[in-house]
Design an enzyme around this catalytic site. Structure first.
Site, PDB file in Angstrom:
ATOM      1  CB  SER A 250      -0.902   0.016   1.227  1.00  0.00           C
ATOM      2  OG  SER A 250      -0.124   0.354   2.353  1.00  0.00           O
ATOM      3  CE  LYS A 251       0.055   8.128  -1.509  1.00  0.00           C
ATOM      4  NZ  LYS A 251      -0.664   8.846  -2.472  1.00  0.00           N
ATOM      5  NE  ARG A 252       0.337   0.463   6.210  1.00  0.00           N
ATOM      6  CZ  ARG A 252       0.917  -0.675   6.578  1.00  0.00           C
ATOM      7  NH1 ARG A 252       1.916  -0.669   7.415  1.00  0.00           N
ATOM      8  NH2 ARG A 252       0.491  -1.833   6.100  1.00  0.00           N
ATOM      9  N   GLY A 254       5.395   3.234   0.562  1.00  0.00           N
ATOM     10  CA  GLY A 254       6.031   4.107  -0.415  1.00  0.00           C
ATOM     11  C   GLY A 254       5.618   3.769  -1.837  1.00  0.00           C
ATOM     12  CD  GLU A 260      -0.132   8.831  -5.793  1.00  0.00           C
ATOM     13  OE1 GLU A 260      -0.252   9.561  -4.802  1.00  0.00           O
ATOM     14  OE2 GLU A 260      -0.286   7.588  -5.744  1.00  0.00           O
TER      15      GLU A 260
END
Ligand code: GLU
Length: 482
Positions: A250-252, A254, A260
């Site tokens: 996930s975005k967590r 990175g 993006e």
């Protein structure tokens, strides 16, 4: 002929984990000279959005992935948007109903939820208990007249479903543990299982390559393929990608969405290469490669059963390699928007000194992994440098002063600078001061750039030009040395 598909649901931005599925389908199709199909699974009306579909097509194109059939390019098995295929699902649902393979279920979502809750409480699996399968005609009539909405469920036979997964080997599911599943929702839209099995059948899909998270759906799909009198395709369930802490990516961790990464100025070829390393590596174990170099050696059976781990540092390293070797003109064009946003170059492109920009970007490209990082690397060429107190102190030392003044004296003799002239100047300063190596150029580097690290000093001096070099040095020459 091999026919594979990538079938995303347009409910959000295309993420690296999902894009990786597209990459491996594409690679597999290329390897077998087959067709790669893009199908958009947008029957979940509440969550699907057209903007996500448009974005994901754009993102895949940007990544360099191409398909032979899809919503944007058409093809003989279209339409490729599930929302445009509702009549197909409806007709087959009617057929199944007539053949007695399915039935109407009148259980309400609230009742189902309550039963799931009780099952959970009693430690039982939360499967549907098939109660509407056995409704009497009288009960059915009563439900119908009361106007209750219904779903259509598929009668799951009590049998073992066995298949040979290309990556995971023999898989076996005991369907007596699975309740009858829904194929049509009460709003008349098909369930995921139904739409997938029908589309894979009608689109002649030969290999279903998708994430391991779909493994438990596969036996349901196989039953539907049988009901459709279709030989099931071959399955390959790819292990998923995790963060370093072994939780789902996930975005967590990175990891960003593809758009993006694009906004950050990663090069698509680097990202594409990195995704191919997640769960696979070419025979010679090299890490940097183009798809055409490895396609002939790609064997889906050799993909890893274990989860791959996303490593932002490795992605940055790889991406940096691509930036180092990219065509300079291309990098300049890609870098301009970041430099405009930072206010370093004019928003009017005709006013930009492109040859100077080329020198600047070439000087710093070795230090970045994506183009947005260029802004912090190039500010020394566009703004006055700010020197920290520590550095002022360092530049005031006797050795620094002797180097700076010798350097300044040499500059005074010149009208212009080039990398070659700069190297000569430095040699003279070295002879005069008897300081060499780091000790020699650190005071000059700090006075010119305000930093201890950066591009090669001769490039910096060359780009700044003789006058700026002089002014920047002059500021640190103590009175007695001026
Ligand atoms: N639409 C599904 C998803 O986005 C893919 C289903 C499949 O590949 O069979 O997860």
């Amino acid at each position: 002929m091999v026919r594979v598909r990538f079938a995303p649901s347009p409910t959000g931005l295309l993420h690296i984990g999902n894009a990786r599925m597209a990459v491996f389908n594409w690679l597999f199709a290329k390897r077998h000279q087959g067709a790669f199909i893009l199908r958009i699974e947008d029957t979940d009306v509440a969550r699907s959005e057209k903007k996500y579909m448009i974005q994901l097509i754009e993102d895949l194109h940007w990544l360099g992935i191409t398909w032979q059939e899809g919503p944007d390019v058409g093809g003989q098995y279209g339409p490729y948007l599930q929302s445009e295929r509702l009549h197909i699902y409806n007709d087959l649902c009617q057929k199944f109903l007539k053949e007695g393979m399915t039935y109407r279920c009148y259980c309400t979502p609230e009742e189902l939820e309550e039963r799931r809750r009780i099952a959970k409480h009693m430690g039982k699996p939360p499967r549907y208990d098939n109660r509407c399968r056995e409704l009497t005609d009288k009960q059915k009539r009563a439900f119908e007249t009361s106007g209750l909405r219904y779903t259509i469920r598929f009668k799951v036979p009590d049998e073992l479903v066995v298949f040979d997964d290309l990556i995971r080997g023999a898989c076996q599911f005991d369907m007596s543990l699975t309740g009858d599943f829904i194929i049509m929702r009460s709003d008349g839209t098909p369930s995921f299982h139904f739409a997938v099995a029908i589309d894979d059948t009608l689109m002649n899909i030969t290999h279903v390559i998708r994430g391991e998270d779909h493994l438990s759906n596969t036996p349901c799909h196989i039953l539907l393929f049988h009901a459709l009198k279709q030989k099931p395709p071959q399955f390959a369930h790819l292990s998923l990608t995790m963060g370093a802490d072994r939780s789902l990516l996930s975005k967590r961790h990175g990891a960003f969405s593809i758009s993006e990464y694009r906004k950050l100025g990663y090069l698509p070829e680097g990202l594409q290469n990195y995704m191919m390393l997640l769960g696979w590596s070419p025979k010679e174990k090299k890490e940097k490669f183009k798809v055409d170099d490895v396609v002939d050696t790609f064997e889906i059976r050799s993909m890893s059963k274990a989860a791959s781990v996303f490593d932002q540092q490795k992605l940055d390293w790889l991406s940096g390699q691509y930036i180092r070797e990219a065509d300079l003109e291309r990098l300049v064009i890609l870098a301009i928007p970041y430099l405009q946003e930072a206010g370093f170059v004019s928003t009017d492109e005709s006013k930009i000194d492109l040859s100077k920009l080329k020198l600047i970007i070439d000087a710093v490209r070795g230090n970045i992994s994506c183009l947005s990082q260029i802004v912090q690397e190039v500010d020394i060429f566009f703004k006055d440098v700010v020197i920290s107190e520590n550095h002022v102190e360092f530049l005031s030392s006797e050795t620094s002063q002797s180097i700076l003044s010798a350097f300044y004296m040499e500059l005074q003799k010149l009208n212009t600078l080039s990398p070659e002239i700069f190297k000569e100047v430095l040699k003279t300063v070295q002879k005069e001061t008897k300081v060499n190596g780091k000790g020699l150029y650190m005071p000059i580097r700090i006075a010119l750039t305000g930093r201890e690290h950066g591009p090669e000093l001769y490039s910096v001096a060359n780009i700044l030009g003789i006058n700026t070099c002089k002014t920047r040095i002059e500021r640190f020459l103590l009175v007695k040395n001026k």
